[in-house]
Scaffold this active site. Structure first.
Site, PDB file in Angstrom:
ATOM      1  N   CYS A   1     -10.521  -5.955   7.463  1.00  0.00           N
ATOM      2  CA  CYS A   1      -9.125  -5.497   7.510  1.00  0.00           C
ATOM      3  C   CYS A   1      -8.151  -6.621   7.843  1.00  0.00           C
ATOM      4  O   CYS A   1      -6.936  -6.414   7.853  1.00  0.00           O
ATOM      5  CB  CYS A   1      -8.985  -4.366   8.529  1.00  0.00           C
ATOM      6  SG  CYS A   1     -10.090  -3.019   8.145  1.00  0.00           S
TER       7      CYS A   1
ATOM      8  N   HIS B   1      -4.864   3.877   5.971  1.00  0.00           N
ATOM      9  CA  HIS B   1      -5.401   2.550   6.282  1.00  0.00           C
ATOM     10  C   HIS B   1      -5.884   1.922   4.973  1.00  0.00           C
ATOM     11  O   HIS B   1      -6.875   2.360   4.396  1.00  0.00           O
ATOM     12  CB  HIS B   1      -6.559   2.686   7.277  1.00  0.00           C
ATOM     13  CG  HIS B   1      -7.042   1.365   7.815  1.00  0.00           C
ATOM     14  ND1 HIS B   1      -6.575   0.158   7.340  1.00  0.00           N
ATOM     15  CD2 HIS B   1      -7.958   1.066   8.777  1.00  0.00           C
ATOM     16  CE1 HIS B   1      -7.179  -0.822   7.996  1.00  0.00           C
ATOM     17  NE2 HIS B   1      -8.016  -0.297   8.866  1.00  0.00           N
TER      18      HIS B   1
ATOM     19  N   HIS C   1      -1.715  -3.124  14.276  1.00  0.00           N
ATOM     20  CA  HIS C   1      -2.775  -2.715  13.345  1.00  0.00           C
ATOM     21  C   HIS C   1      -2.887  -1.182  13.394  1.00  0.00           C
ATOM     22  O   HIS C   1      -2.911  -0.528  12.361  1.00  0.00           O
ATOM     23  CB  HIS C   1      -4.095  -3.386  13.738  1.00  0.00           C
ATOM     24  CG  HIS C   1      -5.189  -3.209  12.733  1.00  0.00           C
ATOM     25  ND1 HIS C   1      -5.030  -3.534  11.412  1.00  0.00           N
ATOM     26  CD2 HIS C   1      -6.463  -2.738  12.857  1.00  0.00           C
ATOM     27  CE1 HIS C   1      -6.167  -3.273  10.756  1.00  0.00           C
ATOM     28  NE2 HIS C   1      -7.040  -2.785  11.610  1.00  0.00           N
TER      29      HIS C   1
END
Length: 380
Positions: free
Chosen positions: A145, A313, A279
């Site tokens: 990520c 996400h 995040h």
């Protein structure tokens, strides 16, 4: 050498362009809906761009062409570096190939697999280079990520070290595949109703599709061609926990190191940061660790939000989307909201609805599986 952002291309579940996604984000909307793209997996909240899962190559072509158009550049761009990452790349194609092999008991000849060389992980960035006629440096970062910020950082370094004057950088993710959904489900990481970053009742992450790429240029070249400028990349920090395959290190030591490294390289102190694009995956462990890190490094308090309650996400692309939204925040002097948050669990200044604010420097963070930590500082 100053590195400036002169063009942005973005597509997400929130909208087919940067402007649409931003408009919907600051209106507090979410692109997350209940979908069942695969009959073998029960309906789940997902951030799909269309009604069906998107194709990696199509998303890449879209955002690369939007970024060029936005920057006023016209291909071919022979000397432009291309740094586009993805954490999943062509996984959807490989799953289809595997299913084909599994379903057909007879030994299929290799010729029936089409041109499988075209779906190797790095081929997407090569296709992007062909698209813009670039024959210089090509890189395809993969850092879970943290891929998006990694890619932008690598492109900025190429410009700073004089290896090129111009780069197209970012990340693209089309992760809605049966294996990805089943894998996250097995881990117990998927939400059942939606993504609620930093909320007391957060359920886990919601997978989303998305892509964001940027035109980066040396200040000299941008000035020479009188390009419009979104902002400057001040510095970045990249570290790794060396701890666990999918859990963050509980003390957040490497995450803290990445942010400190980023601030030092940017010649900033924590007090100089006016907004943090977190995040904020809405999983128990990530939000807990990230909140602790922010509280420890920014005791004076700083506005914080995560946009994953809106976009889902987008895995490797999430840091690139975060950078795009951070640059829009700098441009419009508006802090984007943390959509989905009802009852905060942590003592942070979380932006719950779009807020006008004087902001000059922002920090964008990504924390990936395997403990890959990335932070990037941007300025107006």
């Amino acid at each position: 050498m100053k590195v400036l952002v002169t063009g942005i291309g973005l597509v997400s579940a929130l909208g087919g362009s940067l402007e649409d996604s931003w408009k919907n984000l600051i209106a507090g909307k979410s692109g997350i809906r209940l979908h069942q793209p695969f009959p073998e997996i029960k309906p789940l909240p997902l951030g799909l761009i269309g009604q069906q899962p998107s194709e990696l190559a199509m998303l890449t072509r879209m955002v690369v062409s939007s970024a060029l158009q936005d920057s006023g550049l016209v291909s071919p761009l022979a000397d432009c570096a291309v740094v586009i990452g993805s954490s999943r790349s062509y996984q959807a194609s490989w799953e289809m190939l595997a299913r084909q092999m599994y379903n057909d008991a007879s030994n299929l000849p290799v010729s029936s697999f089409g041109n499988w060389l075209e779906i190797l992980p790095h081929m997407n960035v090569i296709a992007a280079a062909r698209q813009i006629g670039a024959s210089g440096i090509v890189l395809a970062p993969m850092a879970a990520c943290a891929t998006g910020i990694w890619s932008i950082a690598q492109a900025a370094l190429l410009i700073q070290t004089g290896q090129c004057q111009q780069a197209i950088a970012g990340a693209v993710e089309a992760p809605i595949t049966p294996l990805t959904l089943a894998g996250f489900q097995q881990m117990g990481a998927l939400a059942k109703t939606g993504a609620y970053p930093f909320d007391l009742h957060r359920e886990g992450l919601v997978l989303g599709e998305g892509a964001a790429v940027f035109v980066l240029e040396s200040a000299e070249l941008a000035k020479q061609r009188q390009a419009k400028v979104y902002g400057e990349i001040l510095g970045f920090g990249l570290t790794n926990d060396a701890y666990h395959s999918n859990s963050p290190e509980p003390e957040g030591k490497s995450a803290i190191a990445a942010i400190k490294q980023c601030l030092e390289r940017s010649c900033l102190s924590p007090a100089d940061i006016h907004y943090i694009h977190a995040h904020g995956t809405a999983t128990q462990l990530n939000d807990q660790m990230e909140s602790m890190v922010i509280q420890r490094l920014f005791p004076q308090g700083v506005a914080v939000s995560s946009t994953k309650g809106s976009t889902g996400h987008t895995l490797g692309a999430s840091g690139a989307l975060g950078v795009a939204f951070s640059l829009m925040a700098l441009k419009h002097q508006i802090l984007p909201p943390c959509v989905g948050l009802q009852q905060p669990e942590f003592d942070l200044d979380i932006v719950t609805s779009a807020r006008l604010s004087k902001i000059r420097q922002v920090l964008c963070c990504s924390f990936g599986f395997g403990g890959q930590n990335a932070a990037i500082a941007l300025a107006r």
